[in-house]
Design a protein around this motif. Sequence first.
Motif, PDB file in Angstrom:
ATOM      1  N   ASP A 139     -20.953 -43.460  37.082  1.00  0.00           N
ATOM      2  CA  ASP A 139     -20.699 -44.536  38.146  1.00  0.00           C
ATOM      3  C   ASP A 139     -20.623 -43.961  39.428  1.00  0.00           C
ATOM      4  O   ASP A 139     -20.859 -44.530  40.448  1.00  0.00           O
ATOM      5  CB  ASP A 139     -19.481 -45.318  37.823  1.00  0.00           C
ATOM      6  N   HIS A 140     -20.020 -42.380  39.641  1.00  0.00           N
ATOM      7  CA  HIS A 140     -19.667 -41.829  41.026  1.00  0.00           C
ATOM      8  C   HIS A 140     -21.128 -40.874  41.073  1.00  0.00           C
ATOM      9  O   HIS A 140     -21.008 -40.061  42.027  1.00  0.00           O
ATOM     10  CB  HIS A 140     -18.482 -41.027  40.553  1.00  0.00           C
ATOM     11  N   LYS A 146     -15.530 -34.378  46.714  1.00  0.00           N
ATOM     12  CA  LYS A 146     -14.970 -34.750  45.677  1.00  0.00           C
ATOM     13  C   LYS A 146     -15.099 -33.580  44.592  1.00  0.00           C
ATOM     14  O   LYS A 146     -15.745 -32.644  44.658  1.00  0.00           O
ATOM     15  CB  LYS A 146     -15.587 -36.107  44.882  1.00  0.00           C
ATOM     16  N   THR A 170      -9.778 -35.159  42.710  1.00  0.00           N
ATOM     17  CA  THR A 170     -10.172 -36.443  43.199  1.00  0.00           C
ATOM     18  C   THR A 170      -9.613 -37.558  41.882  1.00  0.00           C
ATOM     19  O   THR A 170      -9.971 -37.240  40.871  1.00  0.00           O
ATOM     20  CB  THR A 170     -11.867 -36.714  43.327  1.00  0.00           C
ATOM     21  N   GLU A 225      -9.961 -40.568  40.963  1.00  0.00           N
ATOM     22  CA  GLU A 225     -10.757 -41.344  39.973  1.00  0.00           C
ATOM     23  C   GLU A 225     -11.801 -40.246  39.136  1.00  0.00           C
ATOM     24  O   GLU A 225     -12.506 -40.951  38.419  1.00  0.00           O
ATOM     25  CB  GLU A 225     -11.892 -42.176  40.929  1.00  0.00           C
ATOM     26  N   LEU A 226     -11.572 -39.214  39.374  1.00  0.00           N
ATOM     27  CA  LEU A 226     -12.599 -38.170  38.321  1.00  0.00           C
ATOM     28  C   LEU A 226     -11.655 -37.074  37.893  1.00  0.00           C
ATOM     29  O   LEU A 226     -11.945 -36.246  37.566  1.00  0.00           O
ATOM     30  CB  LEU A 226     -13.555 -37.500  39.461  1.00  0.00           C
TER      31      LEU A 226
END
Length: 305
Positions: free
Chosen positions: A70-71, A174, A193, A195-196
Motif C-alpha cells: 500500500d505504501h 520513511k 515511520t 504507519e510502517l
Amino acid sequence: MSEENEFECRVFPSAADDVEHAKRVECSKQLMASSAFRLAYDDKAFVLRDEMRPVRLLLELSKTELILNDHNINNTVVMFGSARMLRPKKAKKQLFEAKQLLAQQPSNPDFKRQYKQAKIRQQQTDYYIQARALAKIITEQSMLGDIPNLYVITGGGPGIMEAANRGANDAKGKSVGLNIILPEEQQPNPYITPELCFRFHYFAMRKMHFLLRAKALVVFPGGFGTLDELFETLTLVQTKKIKPMPILLFGKAYWQRLLNWNVLTEEGMINEDDLNYFSYVESVNQAWEIIEKHVKGLRKLHRDI
C-alpha cells in the motif's frame, strides 16, 4: 451514490460489515456468549488456539505484505546490529558515572567491571553514528530519484536499529521497523515511520520480511540475534534461495575477532568462493558506494530486459 460507484459496489457484504451485523442480531445472551456462535475470524479464542498456528503465520505474512505494498515499499536496505549500543550522550554519561564510582572505591571489582564495560560502550558509539549517517545517505539519495527508491528497514528496537531509523528520519524520509514480542519487551524506537512499524510473534515471518524486498544488507556488530540474521541470509544466498546482494559487515576488526572463517574453508565446510558472499566495510562512504553500484546495476539490468 453515482452510477459508476454503484457499478463498483461489492455484491457480497464485507467481512467487516458482517461483524457489525452479527452484533445486532437479536438472540439470547447465552447464544451471544457462545464461542461457536461467533464468526470464526472474529473469535479471538478460536484464532489463538494452537491448532490455528498456520493461520496466524499467514496473517503475519499477509498483514505486513499488504501494508508495505500500500505504501509502495518495494526496495529496502536491511540494517542489523546490536540493540545494546547506546546513543553517544548516554554512553558518555554512563562512562562519567562509572569513573566517579571507581574513583571512590578503586579496589571494588564491580566498579572496575562497570567502568570497563562503560569504556567499551563509549567506543561502540562510533557504530551508532555511522549507522545513522549511512541510513541518512541511503534515504536522501533515493529521494533524489537517481536510483530506485530505497527504504531502510530494521528490527525496530534500540541501538543500531534506532540509529538507522533515526538517520532516515533525519532525511525526512520513511523507514520500516519490524518489532518482535519478547518476554523482556522490546520497545519500538521513536524514529520509525508510525504507519510502517510492525509487531511480530513469529521470528520466521519477521526474518522473511527482512529479505523479501532487500537489495542490500548492512550488518553492524551484534550478538546472537544479529548473527542469526546474518547467517540465515548467507545460507539463503549460498543455496540460491535468494539472489545475491551486497552483504556488508561493518567493522572488520570486530568480525574477524568473532568469526574465524578460515576454519570453515580449511575443514571443507564451505568453499573458498563462499567467502565472496560478504564484504568488510569501514566507512559510510565505502558502504554507500557498494550499495549504489549494485542498485544502479539492477536498474540497468531491468531496463535491458
